[in-house]
Design an enzyme around this catalytic site. Sequence first.
Site, PDB file in Angstrom:
ATOM      1  N   GLY A 197       0.933  -1.199  -0.073  1.00 50.74           N
ATOM      2  CA  GLY A 197      -0.007  -0.017   0.009  1.00 50.74           C
ATOM      3  C   GLY A 197       0.831   1.384  -0.004  1.00 50.74           C
ATOM      4  O   GLY A 197       1.886   1.294  -0.723  1.00 50.74           O
ATOM      5  N   GLY A 198       0.563   2.107   1.004  1.00 49.17           N
ATOM      6  CA  GLY A 198       1.220   3.485   0.984  1.00 49.17           C
ATOM      7  C   GLY A 198       2.643   3.158   1.143  1.00 49.17           C
ATOM      8  O   GLY A 198       3.565   4.274   0.952  1.00 49.17           O
ATOM      9  N   GLY A 239      16.687   9.159 -35.130  1.00 47.63           N
ATOM     10  CA  GLY A 239      16.309   9.567 -34.028  1.00 47.63           C
ATOM     11  C   GLY A 239      17.252   9.339 -32.751  1.00 47.63           C
ATOM     12  O   GLY A 239      17.326  10.274 -31.885  1.00 47.63           O
ATOM     13  N   ALA A 240      18.008   8.241 -32.722  1.00 47.73           N
ATOM     14  CA  ALA A 240      19.007   7.955 -31.824  1.00 47.73           C
ATOM     15  C   ALA A 240      20.019   8.647 -31.883  1.00 47.73           C
ATOM     16  O   ALA A 240      20.407   9.291 -30.633  1.00 47.73           O
ATOM     17  CB  ALA A 240      19.381   6.352 -32.134  1.00 47.73           C
TER      18      ALA A 240
HETATM   19  C1  HXC Z   1      -2.321  -2.399  11.065  1.00 49.30           C
HETATM   20  C2  HXC Z   1      -1.593  -4.470  10.423  1.00 49.30           C
HETATM   21  C3  HXC Z   1      -1.826  -4.059   8.991  1.00 49.30           C
HETATM   22  C4  HXC Z   1      -2.304  -2.890   8.921  1.00 49.30           C
HETATM   23  C5  HXC Z   1      -0.779  -6.059   9.250  1.00 49.30           C
HETATM   24  N1  HXC Z   1      -0.979  -5.751  10.238  1.00 49.30           N
HETATM   25  N2  HXC Z   1      -1.508  -5.194   8.269  1.00 49.30           N
HETATM   26  N3  HXC Z   1      -1.811  -3.478  11.428  1.00 49.30           N
HETATM   27  N4  HXC Z   1      -2.601  -2.034   9.682  1.00 49.30           N
HETATM   28  N5  HXC Z   1      -2.463  -2.398   7.571  1.00 49.30           N
HETATM   29  C6  HXC Z   1      -0.612  -6.236  11.457  1.00 49.30           C
HETATM   30  C7  HXC Z   1      -0.968  -7.836  11.713  1.00 49.30           C
HETATM   31  O1  HXC Z   1      -2.119  -8.041  12.199  1.00 49.30           O
HETATM   32  C8  HXC Z   1       0.277  -8.189  12.590  1.00 49.30           C
HETATM   33  O2  HXC Z   1      -0.099  -7.924  13.974  1.00 49.30           O
HETATM   34  C9  HXC Z   1       1.419  -7.458  12.011  1.00 49.30           C
HETATM   35  O3  HXC Z   1       1.023  -6.181  11.643  1.00 49.30           O
HETATM   36  C10 HXC Z   1       2.300  -8.305  11.054  1.00 49.30           C
HETATM   37  O4  HXC Z   1       1.534  -8.554  10.002  1.00 49.30           O
HETATM   38  P1  HXC Z   1       1.584 -10.372   9.425  1.00 49.30           P
HETATM   39  O5  HXC Z   1       0.188 -10.354   8.568  1.00 49.30           O
HETATM   40  O6  HXC Z   1       1.629 -10.981  10.560  1.00 49.30           O
HETATM   41  O7  HXC Z   1       2.927 -10.196   8.583  1.00 49.30           O
HETATM   42  P2  HXC Z   1       3.185 -11.003   7.314  1.00 49.30           P
HETATM   43  O8  HXC Z   1       3.002 -12.443   7.529  1.00 49.30           O
HETATM   44  O9  HXC Z   1       4.777 -10.666   7.173  1.00 49.30           O
HETATM   45  O10 HXC Z   1       2.422 -10.389   6.217  1.00 49.30           O
HETATM   46  C11 HXC Z   1       2.685  -9.154   5.985  1.00 49.30           C
HETATM   47  C12 HXC Z   1       1.849  -8.590   4.902  1.00 49.30           C
HETATM   48  C13 HXC Z   1       0.346  -8.702   5.404  1.00 49.30           C
HETATM   49  C14 HXC Z   1       1.832  -9.402   3.520  1.00 49.30           C
HETATM   50  C15 HXC Z   1       2.205  -7.118   4.370  1.00 49.30           C
HETATM   51  O11 HXC Z   1       0.160  -8.166   6.876  1.00 49.30           O
HETATM   52  C16 HXC Z   1      -0.738  -7.835   4.635  1.00 49.30           C
HETATM   53  O12 HXC Z   1      -1.075  -8.157   3.752  1.00 49.30           O
HETATM   54  N6  HXC Z   1      -1.144  -6.847   5.206  1.00 49.30           N
HETATM   55  C17 HXC Z   1      -2.183  -5.921   4.743  1.00 49.30           C
HETATM   56  C18 HXC Z   1      -1.442  -5.055   3.861  1.00 49.30           C
HETATM   57  C19 HXC Z   1      -2.333  -3.851   3.452  1.00 49.30           C
HETATM   58  O13 HXC Z   1      -3.427  -4.174   2.760  1.00 49.30           O
HETATM   59  N7  HXC Z   1      -2.114  -2.526   3.995  1.00 49.30           N
HETATM   60  C20 HXC Z   1      -2.758  -1.473   3.810  1.00 49.30           C
HETATM   61  C21 HXC Z   1      -2.588  -0.586   2.396  1.00 49.30           C
HETATM   62  S1  HXC Z   1      -3.490   0.729   2.367  1.00 49.30           S
HETATM   63  P3  HXC Z   1       0.445  -8.749  14.996  1.00 49.30           P
HETATM   64  O14 HXC Z   1      -0.091  -8.079  16.226  1.00 49.30           O
HETATM   65  O15 HXC Z   1       0.180 -10.198  15.059  1.00 49.30           O
HETATM   66  O16 HXC Z   1       1.862  -8.215  15.108  1.00 49.30           O
HETATM   67  C22 HXC Z   1      -2.377   1.641   2.260  1.00 49.30           C
HETATM   68  C23 HXC Z   1      -3.129   3.180   2.122  1.00 49.30           C
HETATM   69  C24 HXC Z   1      -2.169   4.129   1.394  1.00 49.30           C
HETATM   70  O17 HXC Z   1      -1.353   1.769   2.735  1.00 49.30           O
HETATM   71  C25 HXC Z   1      -2.133   4.074   0.099  1.00 49.30           C
HETATM   72  C26 HXC Z   1      -1.488   5.256  -0.541  1.00 49.30           C
HETATM   73  C27 HXC Z   1      -1.100   5.135  -2.103  1.00 49.30           C
END
Ligand code: HXC
Length: 516
Positions: free
Chosen positions: A171-172, A406-407
Amino acid sequence: MDRRDLNEELRRRRQELYQGGGPQALERQHAKGKLSARERIERLVDPGSFDEVDPYITHRHSDFGLDERRIPGDAVVVGFGRIDGRPVALAAQDFTVIGGSFSEAQAQKVCKVLDLACGSGTPFVSLNDSVGARIQEGVWSLAGYSELFWRNTQASGVIPQISVMLGPCAGGSVYSPGLTDFIIMTEGISHMFITGPEVIRTVTGEEVDFETLGGAQAHAAVSGVAHFVAGDEDEALAITRRLLSYLPANNAAPPARLASQDDPHRADAALDNLVPLDDSQSYDIREAITRIFDTGSFFEVHARFAPNAVVGFARLHGEVMGVVANQPAWLAGVLDIDASDKIARFVRFCDAFNIPLVTFVDCPGFMPGTVQEHGGIIRHGAKIVYAYSEATVPKLCVVTRKAYGGAYIVMSSKYIRTDLVYAWPTAEIAVLGAEGAVGILHRRQLAEAEEPDQLREEFIAEFRDKFGSPYAAAASGHVDDVILPSETRARLVAAMDFLRDKQASSLPKKHGSIPL
Ligand code: HXC
């Protein structure tokens, strides 16, 4: 409480800080082959040089159980240190704290250090390991990202910004790196994507794994998002240090010049036989680059992306230069969409940071065909000529063989204001290659000829005689001199001595509108 107790309390609090998300979370991080934020910083900077800023900041949100997870420092470590004795500003996301999720507090910390870096003219390095926006904080985390993206944009062209990807960045957490100058990915450990495999499956039904979607190879070789790939975290940090050694601290700082032991007049005889006389045969332009510049100094950027072009930094008698080249060893060095993006971006970076450019030309032209035309080769190719035309740094060019159509124009030609253009005796400067040109110029005569093949050969020989050497271009001043390949190093060193303090003026404007 006496003074001793107060000091003890500070020491105890510091110990707590160093735990990040706690011993178990740290263990999980290590089990994945990943270091903690502080361990990464320690390995990156000169020993003992890191000073942390804002270690006590916590988030101020309570929804979805966040009130139970208020950890000093939140999910990022920021501060400043030194690399090879030169100051650097740093942010390292801490995956052990709620997955390094980007929070309002994280934004506050990273933005503060980036502001300090901009104000002091210090390069900024960001060590990224984050799940993206902290979902529980809603608009606060999104607004935090906005603040960071705005600062990345303001800092662009003022201080070098380097992003090192050391975990799953979703994401961000990919857009701040996307706004910085260089991205270094770690093979097998780092991933970058806007939306992960699960969301993709839900929205489009496509099945894809993390590595295929956003692994180091995908971004280094296919999307072009990543400039460097490291085998592990230590290598990623080593690449960061080497990259910084070529960069000035900011856009007003002197270049990162080193004393050179390499003879400025060194004439490498092997260069005189490098380019094959048969222009259907290839050679590796990196051999020319490594022989001409200071020994061991060539540092290739974006090596896996668009290998038909080569870009990188090298030292010329100690002075850092941006090197751009066509690569005859890959697709004959043709210019396509990806090569255009690669070259234009590198040229603009060098110009922004006052790094002089040397361009080596051996290119048959732009890649023909519907894939390239419909993909926008016109607007992508236009970026190269735009980037060279707006660049005001000293610009040198060496035509090693083909400079067709062009190159010829876009690859740092004389009249898009390249200061000095040299040609090797093997250079061929023409609107088209001989075969193509003869087919167009003599179509009717060839159609009517009794012996068309023999006549075609005669026409080709005549065309080659005229344009198959650099002397027609030299006779009209379109190249400044024809030089022996082995003289190139000495001639480039002399040219830089002459041009170093070049002053160039541009028309007043807010900013241009580069074709995108
Ligand atoms: C808060 C989050 C979180 C999130 C994961 N966690 N995503 N907490 N906000 N977005 C937490 C989990 O619950 C977990 O907490 C810890 O972070 C680690 O995550 P895991 O899933 O255990 O890690 P991993 O297995 O390594 O997987 C990583 C991952 C997966 C593939 C990135 O976490 C995932 O798909 N997360 C969602 C990603 C996402 O969609 N993010 C938002 C994007 S939108 P604990 O308590 O167990 O430690 C965005 C908006 C801005 O960013 C866009 C601007 C262009």
